[in-house]
Design a protein around this motif. Sequence first.
Motif, PDB file in Angstrom:
ATOM      1  N   UNK A 259    -118.837 -33.759 -19.240  1.00 21.77           N
ATOM      2  CA  UNK A 259    -118.863 -34.606 -20.427  1.00 21.77           C
ATOM      3  C   UNK A 259    -119.258 -33.828 -21.677  1.00 21.77           C
ATOM      4  N   UNK A 260    -119.148 -32.513 -21.625  1.00 23.52           N
ATOM      5  CA  UNK A 260    -119.517 -31.669 -22.766  1.00 23.52           C
ATOM      6  C   UNK A 260    -118.455 -30.602 -22.968  1.00 23.52           C
ATOM      7  N   UNK A 261    -117.926 -30.521 -24.168  1.00 26.70           N
ATOM      8  CA  UNK A 261    -116.847 -29.584 -24.457  1.00 26.70           C
ATOM      9  C   UNK A 261    -117.379 -28.368 -25.200  1.00 26.70           C
ATOM     10  N   UNK A 262    -117.215 -27.196 -24.580  1.00 24.21           N
ATOM     11  CA  UNK A 262    -117.527 -25.921 -25.233  1.00 24.21           C
ATOM     12  C   UNK A 262    -116.204 -25.332 -25.688  1.00 24.21           C
ATOM     13  N   UNK A 263    -116.045 -25.122 -27.004  1.00 28.80           N
ATOM     14  CA  UNK A 263    -114.752 -24.746 -27.558  1.00 28.80           C
ATOM     15  C   UNK A 263    -114.573 -23.241 -27.720  1.00 28.80           C
ATOM     16  N   UNK A 264    -115.681 -22.496 -27.876  1.00 26.80           N
ATOM     17  CA  UNK A 264    -115.578 -21.048 -28.117  1.00 26.80           C
ATOM     18  C   UNK A 264    -116.882 -20.384 -27.723  1.00 26.80           C
ATOM     19  N   UNK A 265    -116.781 -19.140 -27.247  1.00 20.67           N
ATOM     20  CA  UNK A 265    -117.965 -18.342 -26.929  1.00 20.67           C
ATOM     21  C   UNK A 265    -117.761 -16.937 -27.481  1.00 20.67           C
ATOM     22  N   UNK A 266    -118.817 -16.354 -28.039  1.00 22.51           N
ATOM     23  CA  UNK A 266    -118.787 -14.981 -28.552  1.00 22.51           C
ATOM     24  C   UNK A 266    -120.177 -14.369 -28.402  1.00 22.51           C
TER      25      UNK A 266
ATOM     26  N   UNK B 124    -114.325 -31.735 -21.206  1.00 18.85           N
ATOM     27  CA  UNK B 124    -115.464 -31.055 -20.609  1.00 18.85           C
ATOM     28  C   UNK B 124    -115.094 -29.656 -20.169  1.00 18.85           C
ATOM     29  N   UNK B 125    -115.867 -28.691 -20.598  1.00 15.68           N
ATOM     30  CA  UNK B 125    -115.678 -27.293 -20.208  1.00 15.68           C
ATOM     31  C   UNK B 125    -117.026 -26.700 -19.844  1.00 15.68           C
ATOM     32  N   UNK B 126    -116.989 -25.550 -19.183  1.00 13.81           N
ATOM     33  CA  UNK B 126    -118.216 -24.864 -18.793  1.00 13.81           C
ATOM     34  C   UNK B 126    -118.188 -23.428 -19.281  1.00 13.81           C
ATOM     35  N   UNK B 127    -119.305 -22.997 -19.809  1.00 11.90           N
ATOM     36  CA  UNK B 127    -119.491 -21.601 -20.196  1.00 11.90           C
ATOM     37  C   UNK B 127    -120.036 -20.855 -18.999  1.00 11.90           C
ATOM     38  N   UNK B 128    -119.223 -19.908 -18.482  1.00  6.74           N
ATOM     39  CA  UNK B 128    -119.614 -19.137 -17.297  1.00  6.74           C
ATOM     40  C   UNK B 128    -120.096 -17.754 -17.731  1.00  6.74           C
ATOM     41  N   UNK B 129    -121.059 -17.229 -16.995  1.00 12.10           N
ATOM     42  CA  UNK B 129    -121.660 -15.929 -17.299  1.00 12.10           C
ATOM     43  C   UNK B 129    -121.847 -15.171 -15.994  1.00 12.10           C
ATOM     44  N   UNK B 130    -121.534 -13.883 -16.028  1.00 14.54           N
ATOM     45  CA  UNK B 130    -121.738 -13.038 -14.846  1.00 14.54           C
ATOM     46  C   UNK B 130    -122.208 -11.663 -15.293  1.00 14.54           C
ATOM     47  N   UNK B 131    -123.016 -11.021 -14.452  1.00  9.29           N
ATOM     48  CA  UNK B 131    -123.432  -9.652 -14.717  1.00  9.29           C
ATOM     49  C   UNK B 131    -122.337  -8.697 -14.252  1.00  9.29           C
ATOM     50  N   UNK B 132    -122.219  -7.571 -14.978  1.00 11.57           N
ATOM     51  CA  UNK B 132    -121.236  -6.559 -14.617  1.00 11.57           C
ATOM     52  C   UNK B 132    -121.936  -5.376 -13.954  1.00 11.57           C
ATOM     53  N   UNK B 133    -121.375  -4.935 -12.846  1.00  7.98           N
ATOM     54  CA  UNK B 133    -121.890  -3.740 -12.194  1.00  7.98           C
ATOM     55  C   UNK B 133    -121.388  -2.507 -12.934  1.00  7.98           C
TER      56      UNK B 133
ATOM     57  N   UNK C 264    -122.395 -17.862 -13.162  1.00  2.00           N
ATOM     58  CA  UNK C 264    -123.280 -19.019 -13.341  1.00  2.00           C
ATOM     59  C   UNK C 264    -122.804 -19.832 -14.536  1.00  2.00           C
ATOM     60  N   UNK C 265    -122.947 -21.148 -14.448  1.00  4.41           N
ATOM     61  CA  UNK C 265    -122.677 -22.017 -15.592  1.00  4.41           C
ATOM     62  C   UNK C 265    -123.946 -22.137 -16.419  1.00  4.41           C
ATOM     63  N   UNK C 266    -123.891 -21.741 -17.680  1.00  2.00           N
ATOM     64  CA  UNK C 266    -125.081 -21.757 -18.529  1.00  2.00           C
ATOM     65  C   UNK C 266    -124.979 -22.777 -19.660  1.00  2.00           C
ATOM     66  N   UNK C 267    -123.829 -23.440 -19.793  1.00  2.00           N
ATOM     67  CA  UNK C 267    -123.658 -24.453 -20.837  1.00  2.00           C
ATOM     68  C   UNK C 267    -122.445 -25.289 -20.486  1.00  2.00           C
ATOM     69  N   UNK C 268    -122.464 -26.551 -20.908  1.00  2.00           N
ATOM     70  CA  UNK C 268    -121.299 -27.402 -20.736  1.00  2.00           C
ATOM     71  C   UNK C 268    -121.328 -28.181 -19.446  1.00  2.00           C
ATOM     72  N   UNK C 269    -120.234 -28.921 -19.216  1.00  2.00           N
ATOM     73  CA  UNK C 269    -120.126 -29.761 -18.039  1.00  2.00           C
ATOM     74  C   UNK C 269    -119.009 -30.758 -18.203  1.00  2.00           C
TER      75      UNK C 269
END
Length: 667
Positions: free
Chosen positions: A251-258, A226-235, A244-249
Amino acid sequence: MLPHGTWPTPIDAALVAAHDGRPEYLGAVGGELWWTEPRPEEGGRRALMRLRAPGGAVSGDAPEEPESVLPEPWNVRNRVMEYGGLPWAAVPRARGGPLLVFTHHGDQRLYAVEPDVPGSAPRPLTPVSGVGGGLRWADPVLRPGRDEVWCVLEEFTGERPTDVRRVPAAVPLDGSAAEDRTRVRELSRDGTAVGGGDFVTGPRVSPDGRHVAWLAWDHPRMPWDGTELRLAELTGDGVPGEARTVLGGPEESVAQVEWAADGSLLAVTDASGWWNLHRVDPGGGPSVNLCPREEEFGDALWRPGQRWFAPLEDGTVAVLHGRGAKRLGVLDPRTGAVVDATGPWTEWSAALAVDGTRVVGIAAGPHTAHEIVELDTATGHSTVVAAHHTDPVDPAYYPVPVPRTVTAPGGREVHAQVYPPRNPRARGPQGTPPPYVIWAHGGPTGRAPAVLDLEIAYFTSRGIGVAEVNYGGSTGYGRAYRERLRGRWGVVDVEDCAAVARALADEGSADRRRLAIRGGSAGGWTAAVSLTSPAAADVYACGTISYPILEPESWSGDATHDFESRYLEGLIGHPDRDAERYRRRSPARNAARLTVPFLLLQGLDDAICPPEQCERFLAALAGAGGEPVPHTYLTFAGEGHGFRRAETIVRAVEAELELYRRTFGAR
């Protein structure tokens, strides 16, 4: 006709060592291709290579030859999470050639260099720490506009292997942090690191520079759990806002983000039970499966920076996908259609790079070693541009893999590839089936690919068959197949390997009295348990055990490295609540059951599976009473988890063959 194991062959141990390893960490730099490759003859270092004009072979011009970017002793590798991660990043510049940053294995520091500038030498960007394992860096992304490189920082806070923290960090390119740790800017808000997990991957900045995304997970989960896809705004000053977590948890594996060129956020997740490619809603709404298939578009994230998909400028996405083996294709997100590349390559590494309409990857097949292959999506033409395969011997000595599916206890299917003996100049005695060695892959969350491997050919060309088993728990066949091993490591893997061995014997393909098992790391555990477990009693005549786990009850917490320090909670159970289960499966505690010859191989600098386990295992064996069990224990100074030096590989391979010759009576 000659006895199996004695067939004459040009494939010797030195040839195996010379071709050990493969290219890794491929990237595109302003029309050039860069990657790392092994140098067993140079103490096992990883060299950074560069191909200045990869399109030459496509256009018909004489192909360029790759060149080494850095001379010895520079070793482009790091030890983040001990297995290492992406160790370099480079960007083209209008003047002075590319700017390169890389990690050097010798001191784990991050360096910068301008390789095209005469007299330029690598200069350190990060300091050395004397605390524990020090400071380590991986998965870098250069941000020249900010004069920084963003990456994963792994920092030891104490002397124990688990005294470690990981955060996304920004390192200044001016070298001001080389002696001053405070100059490293952790990507934080109000002093709190935004990583938000025990483990993180490198940050990925959106094309408009307004958002940053990364993956995070916590103990005791592994990234394939289980992994989480995190997202943040940049100043405007490059400081992330609240994550913020926008995907995963759990029991859910996120392997790559682009990020795609149009600003879309893409990720591979196994929410459906298979690692599929999704478009992610940055607002946290439902994600969209772009190609719903019972296939894998990703794999186990063992090292930060692995890449199974890469967005192209026209909106399509280069993807690796399949069941078991992965092939290269181009996905149209609008229709979900995938057009596969042509060519003889059946296995592609998690190292895709794109440049314009070109997709470049590292690929191999049953008859070819790993090559760097370019696909021009505009023409559909594929060609090898670097690391060209050449046959050091007549290919008639290479084995031909036969995919097999056998039935294990409970009726479950087990996948394997079988390599029968093959030699154009020899055959075995008529009516006598050959001996076979069952190979258990490492991980255990991994998979054995069906590619040309001269170490396999070393044995098969001598008349000894090999069967690689992708036992329950292996990747490539969906989450349910992976989770067969949950709580049952040392049972399912042992039963599955034995099922393949018995199936080969039952059908007459293998000599039932001359079966062996071998494995390294987690495969070393499977081999050792197989020789001490009733589940595989009387199956194997001998075994080869390399850098193994032998005491699961002690291989946790501070007895190993942090990344896997709680791995066994999913594979076996909680060390306290399930202590009896650990004891029942422990090779060290069951050493008295071991009655067949074995070879034990261990690197003395192994931080993952320390040599003390081998020593205690042998002490337990000696104290078990009864007839002494013939065995050989070889240790290698300067070697860690897995062998990299040519002289080590030669000695290990020759010792393994000698074990089989003695045991099988092939002299």
